[in-house]
Design a protein around this motif. Structure first.
Motif, mmCIF file in Angstrom:
data_model
loop_
_atom_site.group_PDB
_atom_site.id
_atom_site.type_symbol
_atom_site.label_atom_id
_atom_site.label_comp_id
_atom_site.label_asym_id
_atom_site.label_seq_id
_atom_site.Cartn_x
_atom_site.Cartn_y
_atom_site.Cartn_z
ATOM 1 N N LEU A 87 -35.385 -104.947 35.767
ATOM 2 C CA LEU A 87 -35.848 -103.563 35.674
ATOM 3 C C LEU A 87 -35.115 -102.659 36.665
ATOM 4 O O LEU A 87 -34.861 -101.487 36.372
ATOM 5 N N ALA A 88 -34.752 -103.211 37.824
ATOM 6 C CA ALA A 88 -33.958 -102.435 38.782
ATOM 7 C C ALA A 88 -32.574 -102.126 38.216
ATOM 8 O O ALA A 88 -32.023 -101.035 38.438
ATOM 9 N N PHE A 89 -32.019 -103.070 37.474
ATOM 10 C CA PHE A 89 -30.728 -102.858 36.802
ATOM 11 C C PHE A 89 -30.835 -101.695 35.813
ATOM 12 O O PHE A 89 -29.981 -100.801 35.793
ATOM 13 N N HIS A 90 -31.899 -101.690 35.010
ATOM 14 C CA HIS A 90 -32.112 -100.586 34.074
ATOM 15 C C HIS A 90 -32.328 -99.271 34.812
ATOM 16 O O HIS A 90 -31.820 -98.219 34.401
ATOM 17 N N ALA A 91 -33.081 -99.322 35.897
ATOM 18 C CA ALA A 91 -33.356 -98.102 36.667
ATOM 19 C C ALA A 91 -32.071 -97.507 37.237
ATOM 20 O O ALA A 91 -31.913 -96.283 37.304
ATOM 21 N N SER A 92 -31.135 -98.380 37.637
ATOM 22 C CA SER A 92 -29.864 -97.894 38.198
ATOM 23 C C SER A 92 -29.036 -97.161 37.142
ATOM 24 O O SER A 92 -28.324 -96.203 37.451
ATOM 25 N N ILE A 93 -29.132 -97.611 35.887
ATOM 26 C CA ILE A 93 -28.390 -96.952 34.809
ATOM 27 C C ILE A 93 -28.903 -95.529 34.595
ATOM 28 O O ILE A 93 -28.126 -94.587 34.409
ATOM 29 N N TYR A 94 -30.228 -95.373 34.656
ATOM 30 C CA TYR A 94 -30.841 -94.068 34.420
ATOM 31 C C TYR A 94 -31.046 -93.271 35.716
ATOM 32 O O TYR A 94 -31.578 -92.168 35.675
ATOM 33 N N LYS A 95 -30.628 -93.869 36.844
ATOM 34 C CA LYS A 95 -30.779 -93.213 38.160
ATOM 35 C C LYS A 95 -32.242 -92.851 38.420
ATOM 36 O O LYS A 95 -32.594 -91.714 38.751
ATOM 37 N N ILE A 96 -33.100 -93.862 38.261
ATOM 38 C CA ILE A 96 -34.542 -93.686 38.414
ATOM 39 C C ILE A 96 -34.965 -94.187 39.802
ATOM 40 O O ILE A 96 -34.487 -95.229 40.258
ATOM 41 N N PRO A 97 -35.885 -93.495 40.499
ATOM 42 C CA PRO A 97 -36.361 -93.962 41.807
ATOM 43 C C PRO A 97 -37.001 -95.349 41.711
ATOM 44 O O PRO A 97 -37.618 -95.705 40.695
ATOM 45 N N LYS A 98 -36.866 -96.151 42.754
ATOM 46 C CA LYS A 98 -37.374 -97.526 42.750
ATOM 47 C C LYS A 98 -38.888 -97.592 42.553
ATOM 48 O O LYS A 98 -39.402 -98.571 42.010
#
Length: 297
Positions: free
Chosen positions: A96-107
């Motif tokens: 999920l952190a990998f996906h968040a990095s793609i969308y530049k989403i806060p942790k």
């Protein structure tokens, strides 16, 4: 409109998988998307989500053409495909952190979505260690992570146990309050439990686009009745609005009627007027599964 499809067609080797389909879905609608295997459901979902770009007609997400604005439309879509693709050697949080990095989403959003889909006790496990049901939850979490306006779910409840089904249903219902949800499944009870509207396609063509209550109201009414004696078929056929008569045995009949008005009172009046007693009477309400069969047989 959140989703607009206009004269959409897709051909594989001279075989039309999607044949001139048009519909639109507004924000806040949860729409069940049904059809037999090979009807074109997955093809249409792949077109809407931008995985297939070679097609005829128009497909718009939030009024943007999926071919002209591929990046913008993908930002607005959360997509869970039928065969949930996961990196099984990754931990749930890591994935999920990998996906968040793609969308530049806060942790912080990662922890929020883990709680939202019920992955708290499995967040530190590798995906390959999870059951099929929990892998589906990981796929849902990834689809919801970036808070998309449109959620496209292809068989999202596959492999879930009854308790998980209830939880995922509620999650989809909650999502539908703020999003547009297009929800494909073969489980008719899921559509009846979650959706207000249903779109049915068969052999690539649109065969129904109605609200569930309207679709069910337009169905043929079926009444099973047992009389105290044998009755001539011509007399039964004289009932108003009668559509078909099926004699089960000497005294029992299965009668179908046109229209939405309850015909039980008509049968009681018929029996009284002809000096007949009714021993039993029951009304059969056709469920979505039966309606689906009628439209796709």
């Amino acid at each position: 409109m959140s989703i607009q499809v206009q004269n959409l067609s897709k051909t594989y080797n001279n075989q039309k998988a999607v044949d001139n389909i048009s519909f639109s879905i507004e924000k806040g609608e949860i729409v069940g998307f049904l059809g037999p295997n090979g009807a074109g459901k997955s093809t249409l979902m792949k077109i809407l989500s931008g995985f297939i770009t070679d097609f005829e007609g128009e497909a718009l997400i939030n009024d943007q053409d999926v071919r002209l604005f591929p990046i913008e439309t993908k930002k607005n879509i959360g997509y869970l495909p039928e065969h949930n693709p996961l990196y099984t050697d990754m931990y749930v949080k890591e994935y999920l952190a990998f996906h968040a990095s793609i969308y530049k989403i806060p942790k912080q959003r990662i922890q929020d979505i883990i709680e939202e889909v019920g992955l708290q006790t499995h967040a530190s496990k590798k995906i390959k260690e999870l059951s099929k049901g929990y892998r589906q939850r990981v796929g849902l979490a990834a689809a919801l992570l970036h808070k998309p306006d449109v959620l496209i779910l292809d068989e999202p409840t596959t492999g879930l146990d009854p308790n998980q089904l209830v939880e995922i249903r509620e999650l989809i219902k909650r999502s539908g309050k703020q999003k547009t949800v297009l929800f494909s499944t073969h489980i008719m009870q899921e559509v009846e439990a979650v959706c207000d509207r249903v779109i049915i396609i068969n052999k690539g063509q649109l065969v129904a686009d109605q609200y569930l209550k309207d679709l069910q109201a337009s169905a043929t009414q079926v009444i099973a009745v047992e009389f105290d004696k044998n009755i001539d078929k011509e007399l039964i056929a004289s009932l108003p609005n009668i559509k078909t008569t099926n004699q089960i045995n000497d005294t029992s009949w299965e009668l179908s009627f046109n229209g939405t008005e309850d015909q039980r009172a008509t049968i009681f009046d018929f029996a009284q007027n002809n000096g007949i007693k009714i021993l039993s009477l029951s009304q059969k309400t056709k469920n979505l599964e039966e309606l689906f069969r009628e439209l796709t047989k």
